[in-house]
Design a protein around this motif. Sequence first.
Motif, short mmCIF file in Angstrom:
data_model
loop_
_atom_site.label_atom_id
_atom_site.label_comp_id
_atom_site.label_asym_id
_atom_site.label_seq_id
_atom_site.Cartn_x
_atom_site.Cartn_y
_atom_site.Cartn_z
N ALA A 94 59.14 34.41 48.73
CA ALA A 94 58.20 35.31 49.39
C ALA A 94 57.33 35.94 48.32
CB ALA A 94 58.94 36.39 50.18
N TYR A 95 56.03 35.79 48.47
CA TYR A 95 55.08 36.43 47.57
C TYR A 95 54.50 37.66 48.27
CZ TYR A 95 55.13 32.35 44.47
OH TYR A 95 55.51 31.37 43.59
N VAL A 96 54.70 38.83 47.68
CA VAL A 96 54.14 40.07 48.23
C VAL A 96 52.98 40.48 47.33
CG1 VAL A 96 54.59 42.46 48.88
CG2 VAL A 96 56.41 40.75 49.12
N VAL A 97 51.78 40.38 47.86
CA VAL A 97 50.57 40.62 47.08
C VAL A 97 50.09 42.06 47.31
CG1 VAL A 97 48.19 39.91 46.66
CG2 VAL A 97 49.93 38.19 47.25
N GLU A 98 49.90 42.79 46.22
CA GLU A 98 49.34 44.14 46.32
C GLU A 98 47.86 44.03 46.69
OE1 GLU A 98 48.41 48.13 43.62
OE2 GLU A 98 49.31 46.36 42.68
N PHE A 99 47.50 44.62 47.82
CA PHE A 99 46.10 44.53 48.24
C PHE A 99 45.34 45.67 47.59
CE2 PHE A 99 42.37 43.71 50.58
CZ PHE A 99 42.49 42.42 51.05
N ASN A 100 45.00 45.48 46.32
CA ASN A 100 44.29 46.53 45.58
C ASN A 100 42.78 46.31 45.58
OD1 ASN A 100 43.77 44.54 43.61
ND2 ASN A 100 45.56 45.11 42.40
N GLU A 101 42.07 47.21 44.91
CA GLU A 101 40.61 47.17 44.93
C GLU A 101 40.04 45.92 44.27
OE1 GLU A 101 41.98 48.94 41.13
OE2 GLU A 101 42.47 49.26 43.24
N LYS A 102 40.85 45.21 43.49
CA LYS A 102 40.36 44.00 42.83
C LYS A 102 40.36 42.78 43.76
CE LYS A 102 41.73 45.65 38.27
NZ LYS A 102 42.64 45.51 37.13
N LEU A 103 41.06 42.90 44.89
CA LEU A 103 41.06 41.80 45.84
C LEU A 103 39.86 41.86 46.79
CD1 LEU A 103 44.72 41.18 47.11
CD2 LEU A 103 43.31 39.68 45.73
N VAL A 104 39.38 43.06 47.05
CA VAL A 104 38.33 43.23 48.06
C VAL A 104 37.07 42.42 47.76
CG1 VAL A 104 36.83 44.90 49.22
CG2 VAL A 104 39.20 45.50 48.71
N PRO A 105 36.50 42.48 46.54
CA PRO A 105 35.27 41.72 46.27
C PRO A 105 35.50 40.24 45.97
CG PRO A 105 35.90 42.92 44.31
CD PRO A 105 36.90 43.30 45.38
N MET A 106 36.75 39.79 45.99
CA MET A 106 37.05 38.40 45.61
C MET A 106 36.44 37.43 46.61
SD MET A 106 40.80 36.77 44.70
CE MET A 106 41.03 37.87 43.31
#
Length: 321
Positions: A94-106
Amino acid sequence: MKVINLSEPYDHQLIEPGPVILALGFFDGVHRGHQRVIRAAKKVAQEKNAKLAVMTFDRFPKIAYQGLDPLKIRYLTTTKRKLALFEQLGADLAYVVEFNEKLVPMLPQEFVDKYIIALHAIGAVAGFDFTYGKPEIANMKTLPDYAQGRFEVFEVPELTEDAVKVGTTQIKHLLDQGKISETNLLLGYPFETTGPIVHGQARGRKLGFPTINVETDAQQKLPALGVYAVKVQIGTAWFDGMASVSHNETFGPQQEVTVEINLFDVHQDLYGQVARVQWFEYLRPSFKFTGAQALVDQMKKDESQSRELLLAVTPCESLRK
């Protein structure tokens, strides 16, 4: 099941070696629609002799995309509960990805490269409505373009029950109406909350109905205010009981919302232990009584009804196939 937490930019050495079939989604509730996705991924993984990996996020993605207040979001399942359900469904990773501000503009291609290709996926499985960026350009129809032939894409169609979509939003609406039976039908298992047993104000004990006060995670979605028939696991033992989700209006205004449970035929100190509560039937709304005796009279009726209802149900230790 091995759990791996990723935070952008993540350390690539954390990624498990070897090919995987990757099930993608936020999976709040791990309801029957989600189970359909993960079981489809499990089937492909077995066919291709690969591990089943499930990827989820640590928070609701719309918090970042739409600027929602994270403290106001309520989840059907905490991350811990989701992971337990993934494991029951046969996930190896299981991969739990932190949805931080660096993911938003990706951009979609970067997301696919970093969170599908780099996870060694040879196949990606998701529901028909899964997105990984702006919905109009980052959806299941465009995913094969970003895959560029490097992995297969498997889209799982919508699941409906009596012409109603089996979805997290629909389930939350049912909970808000106290419709526990309908909630459990769409979940595919009894709605469940967990928390430590803490000290309350001992009002129930004085009335002849001692209760345990279960402290619930602040972001855990609760059913509507009211009284419910429940089964509670403490340690290895299961008990029948009735739960009240209320403000305790009878004892004054502006009370905090509490979960208080009267366990039938239990006479022991349970403080500090963890209660696993499975919710089965809605009995009545929560309202202010004219006095303590009126409350006691109603609780006697609630207990009788709960005992009868709970004879017909059994606690669910794990997801059924």
